[in-house]
Write a protein that holds these residues in place. Sequence first.
Motif, PDB file in Angstrom:
ATOM      1  N   GLU A 183       7.720   6.629 -12.758  1.00 33.08           N
ATOM      2  CA  GLU A 183       8.082   7.879 -13.198  1.00 33.08           C
ATOM      3  C   GLU A 183       9.697   8.101 -12.881  1.00 33.08           C
ATOM      4  OE1 GLU A 183       5.925  10.895 -10.946  1.00 33.08           O
ATOM      5  OE2 GLU A 183       4.167  10.693 -12.130  1.00 33.08           O
ATOM      6  N   TYR A 184      10.187   8.861 -13.715  1.00 31.83           N
ATOM      7  CA  TYR A 184      11.925   9.026 -13.609  1.00 31.83           C
ATOM      8  C   TYR A 184      12.383  10.356 -13.839  1.00 31.83           C
ATOM      9  CZ  TYR A 184      11.478   3.921 -14.474  1.00 31.83           C
ATOM     10  OH  TYR A 184      11.372   2.469 -14.356  1.00 31.83           O
ATOM     11  N   ALA A 185      13.295  10.924 -13.266  1.00 26.24           N
ATOM     12  CA  ALA A 185      14.048  12.027 -13.439  1.00 26.24           C
ATOM     13  C   ALA A 185      14.673  12.031 -14.787  1.00 26.24           C
ATOM     14  CB  ALA A 185      15.094  12.224 -12.417  1.00 26.24           C
ATOM     15  N   ASP A 186      14.349  13.074 -15.466  1.00 29.49           N
ATOM     16  CA  ASP A 186      14.895  13.416 -16.878  1.00 29.49           C
ATOM     17  C   ASP A 186      16.604  12.805 -17.013  1.00 29.49           C
ATOM     18  OD1 ASP A 186      13.389  16.377 -17.663  1.00 29.49           O
ATOM     19  OD2 ASP A 186      12.786  14.172 -17.557  1.00 29.49           O
ATOM     20  N   SER A 187      17.215  12.949 -16.089  1.00 30.16           N
ATOM     21  CA  SER A 187      18.468  12.493 -16.145  1.00 30.16           C
ATOM     22  C   SER A 187      18.774  11.317 -16.321  1.00 30.16           C
ATOM     23  CB  SER A 187      19.311  13.222 -15.057  1.00 30.16           C
ATOM     24  OG  SER A 187      18.874  12.906 -13.642  1.00 30.16           O
ATOM     25  N   VAL A 188      17.856  10.273 -15.921  1.00 29.22           N
ATOM     26  CA  VAL A 188      17.979   8.788 -15.748  1.00 29.22           C
ATOM     27  C   VAL A 188      17.014   8.096 -16.601  1.00 29.22           C
ATOM     28  CG1 VAL A 188      18.817   9.050 -13.566  1.00 29.22           C
ATOM     29  CG2 VAL A 188      16.304   8.527 -13.797  1.00 29.22           C
ATOM     30  N   LYS A 189      15.930   8.784 -17.409  1.00 32.45           N
ATOM     31  CA  LYS A 189      15.218   8.229 -18.281  1.00 32.45           C
ATOM     32  C   LYS A 189      16.012   7.390 -19.503  1.00 32.45           C
ATOM     33  CE  LYS A 189      11.410  11.163 -17.745  1.00 32.45           C
ATOM     34  NZ  LYS A 189      10.229  12.328 -18.531  1.00 32.45           N
ATOM     35  N   GLY A 190      15.566   6.128 -19.625  1.00 31.12           N
ATOM     36  CA  GLY A 190      15.851   5.293 -20.840  1.00 31.12           C
ATOM     37  C   GLY A 190      17.123   4.457 -20.027  1.00 31.12           C
ATOM     38  N   ARG A 191      17.803   4.769 -18.974  1.00 28.08           N
ATOM     39  CA  ARG A 191      18.867   4.251 -18.376  1.00 28.08           C
ATOM     40  C   ARG A 191      18.635   3.383 -16.839  1.00 28.08           C
ATOM     41  NH1 ARG A 191      23.049   6.654 -16.471  1.00 28.08           N
ATOM     42  NH2 ARG A 191      21.827   8.907 -15.903  1.00 28.08           N
ATOM     43  N   PHE A 192      17.534   3.948 -16.193  1.00 32.34           N
ATOM     44  CA  PHE A 192      17.235   3.471 -14.782  1.00 32.34           C
ATOM     45  C   PHE A 192      15.960   2.788 -15.132  1.00 32.34           C
ATOM     46  CE2 PHE A 192      19.990   5.933 -11.835  1.00 32.34           C
ATOM     47  CZ  PHE A 192      21.057   5.920 -12.654  1.00 32.34           C
ATOM     48  N   THR A 193      15.772   1.622 -14.208  1.00 33.41           N
ATOM     49  CA  THR A 193      14.457   0.999 -14.203  1.00 33.41           C
ATOM     50  C   THR A 193      13.903   0.661 -12.588  1.00 33.41           C
ATOM     51  OG1 THR A 193      14.626   0.024 -16.451  1.00 33.41           O
ATOM     52  CG2 THR A 193      12.874  -0.883 -14.949  1.00 33.41           C
ATOM     53  N   TYR A 228       0.925  -1.356  -0.161  1.00 35.44           N
ATOM     54  CA  TYR A 228      -0.008  -0.073   0.035  1.00 35.44           C
ATOM     55  C   TYR A 228       0.616   1.189  -0.106  1.00 35.44           C
ATOM     56  CZ  TYR A 228      -3.625  -3.317   0.995  1.00 35.44           C
ATOM     57  OH  TYR A 228      -4.637  -4.233   0.877  1.00 35.44           O
ATOM     58  N   TYR A 229       2.099   1.159  -0.035  1.00 38.50           N
ATOM     59  CA  TYR A 229       2.728   2.334  -0.237  1.00 38.50           C
ATOM     60  C   TYR A 229       3.610   2.545  -1.631  1.00 38.50           C
ATOM     61  CZ  TYR A 229       3.059   3.033   4.696  1.00 38.50           C
ATOM     62  OH  TYR A 229       2.688   3.268   6.076  1.00 38.50           O
ATOM     63  N   ASN A 230       3.605   4.118  -1.921  1.00 37.95           N
ATOM     64  CA  ASN A 230       4.438   4.075  -2.966  1.00 37.95           C
ATOM     65  C   ASN A 230       5.749   4.104  -2.567  1.00 37.95           C
ATOM     66  OD1 ASN A 230       2.060   5.076  -4.540  1.00 37.95           O
ATOM     67  ND2 ASN A 230       2.174   6.938  -3.433  1.00 37.95           N
ATOM     68  N   LEU A 231       6.776   3.695  -3.711  1.00 40.62           N
ATOM     69  CA  LEU A 231       8.156   3.324  -3.300  1.00 40.62           C
ATOM     70  C   LEU A 231       8.942   4.253  -4.284  1.00 40.62           C
ATOM     71  CD1 LEU A 231       8.073  -0.513  -2.979  1.00 40.62           C
ATOM     72  CD2 LEU A 231       8.134   1.130  -1.147  1.00 40.62           C
ATOM     73  N   ALA A 271      13.318   8.109  -9.108  1.00 43.71           N
ATOM     74  CA  ALA A 271      12.454   7.159  -9.802  1.00 43.71           C
ATOM     75  C   ALA A 271      11.328   6.607  -8.619  1.00 43.71           C
ATOM     76  CB  ALA A 271      12.861   5.839 -10.273  1.00 43.71           C
ATOM     77  N   THR A 272       9.857   6.646  -9.266  1.00 40.97           N
ATOM     78  CA  THR A 272       8.776   6.287  -8.379  1.00 40.97           C
ATOM     79  C   THR A 272       8.095   4.885  -9.041  1.00 40.97           C
ATOM     80  OG1 THR A 272       8.825   8.717  -7.531  1.00 40.97           O
ATOM     81  CG2 THR A 272       6.958   7.383  -7.214  1.00 40.97           C
ATOM     82  N   ILE A 273       7.522   4.212  -8.031  1.00 40.99           N
ATOM     83  CA  ILE A 273       6.550   3.341  -8.460  1.00 40.99           C
ATOM     84  C   ILE A 273       5.325   3.302  -7.986  1.00 40.99           C
ATOM     85  CG2 ILE A 273       7.851   1.416  -7.340  1.00 40.99           C
ATOM     86  CD1 ILE A 273       6.974  -0.365  -9.542  1.00 40.99           C
ATOM     87  N   ASN A 274       4.184   3.630  -8.329  1.00 40.35           N
ATOM     88  CA  ASN A 274       3.026   3.616  -7.469  1.00 40.35           C
ATOM     89  C   ASN A 274       2.541   2.229  -7.161  1.00 40.35           C
ATOM     90  OD1 ASN A 274      -0.276   3.661  -7.831  1.00 40.35           O
ATOM     91  ND2 ASN A 274       0.483   5.645  -7.322  1.00 40.35           N
TER      92      ASN A 274
END
Length: 121
Positions: free
Chosen positions: A59-69, A31-34, A49-52
Amino acid sequence: QVQLVESGGGSVQAGGSLRLSCTVSKLTFKYYNLAWFRQTPGKERELVATINWRDETTEYADSVKGRFTISRDNAKNTVFLEMNALKPEDTADYYCAACSNRVGVAECDYWGQGTQVTVSS
């Protein structure tokens, strides 16, 4: 009593990969966003980064989009951050956080102690 413990940090060369994990205990995990944050000396803690919890949107910071999951395993109470194509500017202490509502430095409820990531050129 709630505990968040990060692991998986270390030192890698630019272009390499690391996978961070954060195991949470004594919390109704599902029940927690991480989220993952990072911080370097003299700078504010930055949301990476956030996962609902409800729909697992990310959601990801622009600086890590495409590189972090970011991903989560509710059965194991664990959240992961896979980091690829690492750059020296990714060097920081990385923190996981559990947030009951909004995600942010001032809004998240529980925090881990952090794990260090160093990327050399």
